[in-house]
Design an enzyme around this catalytic site. Structure first.
Site, short mmCIF file in Angstrom:
data_model
loop_
_atom_site.label_atom_id
_atom_site.label_comp_id
_atom_site.label_asym_id
_atom_site.label_seq_id
_atom_site.Cartn_x
_atom_site.Cartn_y
_atom_site.Cartn_z
N ASP A 17 -2.25 -2.92 -1.40
CA ASP A 17 -3.31 -3.92 -1.63
C ASP A 17 -3.44 -4.76 -0.36
O ASP A 17 -2.85 -4.43 0.67
CB ASP A 17 -2.99 -4.78 -2.88
CG ASP A 17 -1.81 -5.71 -2.66
OD1 ASP A 17 -1.14 -5.61 -1.59
OD2 ASP A 17 -1.55 -6.55 -3.53
N CYS A 42 4.53 -13.99 4.13
CA CYS A 42 3.66 -13.45 5.18
C CYS A 42 2.21 -13.69 4.75
O CYS A 42 1.42 -12.77 4.59
CB CYS A 42 3.94 -11.96 5.37
SG CYS A 42 3.20 -11.28 6.86
N CYS A 96 7.36 -17.00 9.46
CA CYS A 96 8.25 -15.99 10.06
C CYS A 96 9.71 -16.45 10.05
O CYS A 96 10.61 -15.61 9.90
CB CYS A 96 7.79 -15.67 11.47
SG CYS A 96 6.12 -15.00 11.52
N GLU A 112 -2.83 -5.18 -13.78
CA GLU A 112 -3.37 -4.65 -12.52
C GLU A 112 -4.90 -4.58 -12.56
O GLU A 112 -5.55 -4.82 -11.55
CB GLU A 112 -2.76 -3.27 -12.22
CG GLU A 112 -1.30 -3.33 -11.82
CD GLU A 112 -1.05 -4.13 -10.54
OE1 GLU A 112 -1.99 -4.34 -9.76
OE2 GLU A 112 0.11 -4.57 -10.35
N TYR A 117 -5.61 2.49 -6.11
CA TYR A 117 -4.64 1.39 -6.09
C TYR A 117 -3.98 1.21 -7.47
O TYR A 117 -2.75 1.13 -7.58
CB TYR A 117 -5.30 0.07 -5.67
CG TYR A 117 -4.36 -1.07 -5.98
CD1 TYR A 117 -3.27 -1.32 -5.15
CD2 TYR A 117 -4.50 -1.81 -7.16
CE1 TYR A 117 -2.35 -2.30 -5.47
CE2 TYR A 117 -3.58 -2.78 -7.49
CZ TYR A 117 -2.50 -3.03 -6.65
OH TYR A 117 -1.58 -3.98 -6.98
#
Ligand code: SF4
Length: 360
Positions: free
Chosen positions: A147, A199, A206, A46, A129
């Site tokens: 994020d 996405c 979609c 991360e 985060y």
């Protein structure tokens, strides 16, 4: 309209079948068999992923975990070696904080990362985060992980039309509403994977999306327009100069930059002006670190940092074996590896090497 619980269940089912295979991830099948993620690997990935892409982080993560398989090993590593291995990932304050954090966890916490967000946030270099991501992914706390991917999915799913700078609190609240009490880590990774693979920013797929039925932006035909962005503020341009000095035996003159500030703690060519932001230094007026017949490379180095564009003049010279520099130290050819340099410093090296051969 599906309820949050149903959307989260649909996302988890999609994730079970489509999770990305990432070197730091314990995938859903392994999770189901009872394999637990290693908090050290979750935290390391991360921190590396902040401001950087998955593709760029992959080899750094593999290299770091091969060299330092646990937090104690990383804590015991020499600063210069860690900074060298980090070179090229950018945002070097992250590497300094990475080491600080590893040392706090190894020395003060018995090598165990805290399990909750508040305690994680007290560690060096861990912001909201990263704390949420580690709490959720490593410990399955129902932390709200937000994020850029998550913001984009929320903005589209709920057709949030405010610009992103204003919409952030609302997007966080929506992400929180969707976060389940169980499998919170998989849920967070599912939303991030959906944002990264379906996405996507430019072309949301979609027709293949598990959330196409409840998605309001898809229904309104505005998926590709969201999230809306505030107009960009132009980055200022700074100018500066670096001096690349080489001896006939291949040694090069490098200096370690101050611990704080731009490229803090990294190796670099002695330079002027460019990290002060005063635009004062255009090249010829810069003070060289050693007496020599300095020449100016015809190639300027261009590099973009978060807050400014940099144009660097590269001066280069071949210096005598007995040259005594006023700053920096000569590094023997065998100990010099351009891969250990930050990207902008490496660009300057390439510009100097491409220039006609220097005379002493
Ligand atoms: Fe994104 Fe389209 Fe899925 Fe909506 S339906 S979440 S816009 S990919």
């Amino acid at each position: 309209m599906l309820q949050a619980k149903e959307m989260s269940a649909a996302l988890l089912a999609w994730y079970d079948a489509n999770a990305r295979d990432l070197p730091w991830r314990v995938g859903p099948a392994a999770r189901a068999r009872g394999v637990r993620p290693d908090p050290y690997r979750v935290w390391l990935s991360e921190v590396m992923l902040q401001q950087t892409t998955v593709a760029a982080v992959d080899r750094y993560f593999r290299r770091f975990t091969a060299l330092w398989p646990d937090v104690q090993a990383l804590a015991a590593a020499p600063d210069a070696q860690v900074m060298g291995e980090w070179a090229g990932l950018g945002y070097y304050a992250r590497a300094r904080n990475l080491l600080k954090c590893a040392r706090v966890v190894a020395d003060d916490l018995g090598g165990a990362f805290p399990r909750d967000e508040a305690a994680l946030r007290r560690l060096p270099g861990i912001g909201p985060y990263t704390a949420a991501a580690v709490a959720a992914i490593a410990f399955d706390w129902p932390a709200v992980v937000v994020d850029g991917n998550v913001e984009r999915v929320m903005a589209r799913l709920f057709a949030v039309e405010e610009t992103l700078d204003k919409a952030k609190p609302r997007l966080r609240a929506l992400a929180g509403d969707l976060t389940p009490q169980t499998r919170a880590g998989d849920h967070a990774q599912a939303v991030m994977d959906l944002g990264a693979t379906v996405c996507t920013a430019r072309a949301p797929a979609c027709a293949q999306c598990v959330l196409r039925a409840p998605c309001r932006a898809r229904a309104a035909g505005i998926a590709g327009d969201l999230p809306r962005r505030a107009p960009r503020v132009a980055r200022p341009v700074r100018r500066g100069v670096v001096h690349v000095a080489r001896r006939a035996d291949g040694a090069v003159l490098l200096e370690r930059r101050p611990g704080r500030g731009l490229l803090g703690g990294m190796l670099g060519w002695p330079g002027d002006g460019w990290d002060r932001g005063d635009n004062a230094c255009q090249g010829a007026d810069a003070t060289p670190p050693v007496a020599a017949r300095w020449q100016t490379s015809p190639v300027e180095v261009r590099h973009t940092f978060t807050h400014f564009h940099l144009i660097l003049t590269v001066r280069h010279a071949r210096v005598r074996a007995d040259a005594r520099p006023s700053r920096g130290d000569f590094v023997a050819a065998d100990d010099f590896d351009p891969a250990d340099l930050p990207t902008v410093i490496r660009k300057a090296w390439n510009a100097a090497r491409a220039a006609p051969q220097d005379e002493v």
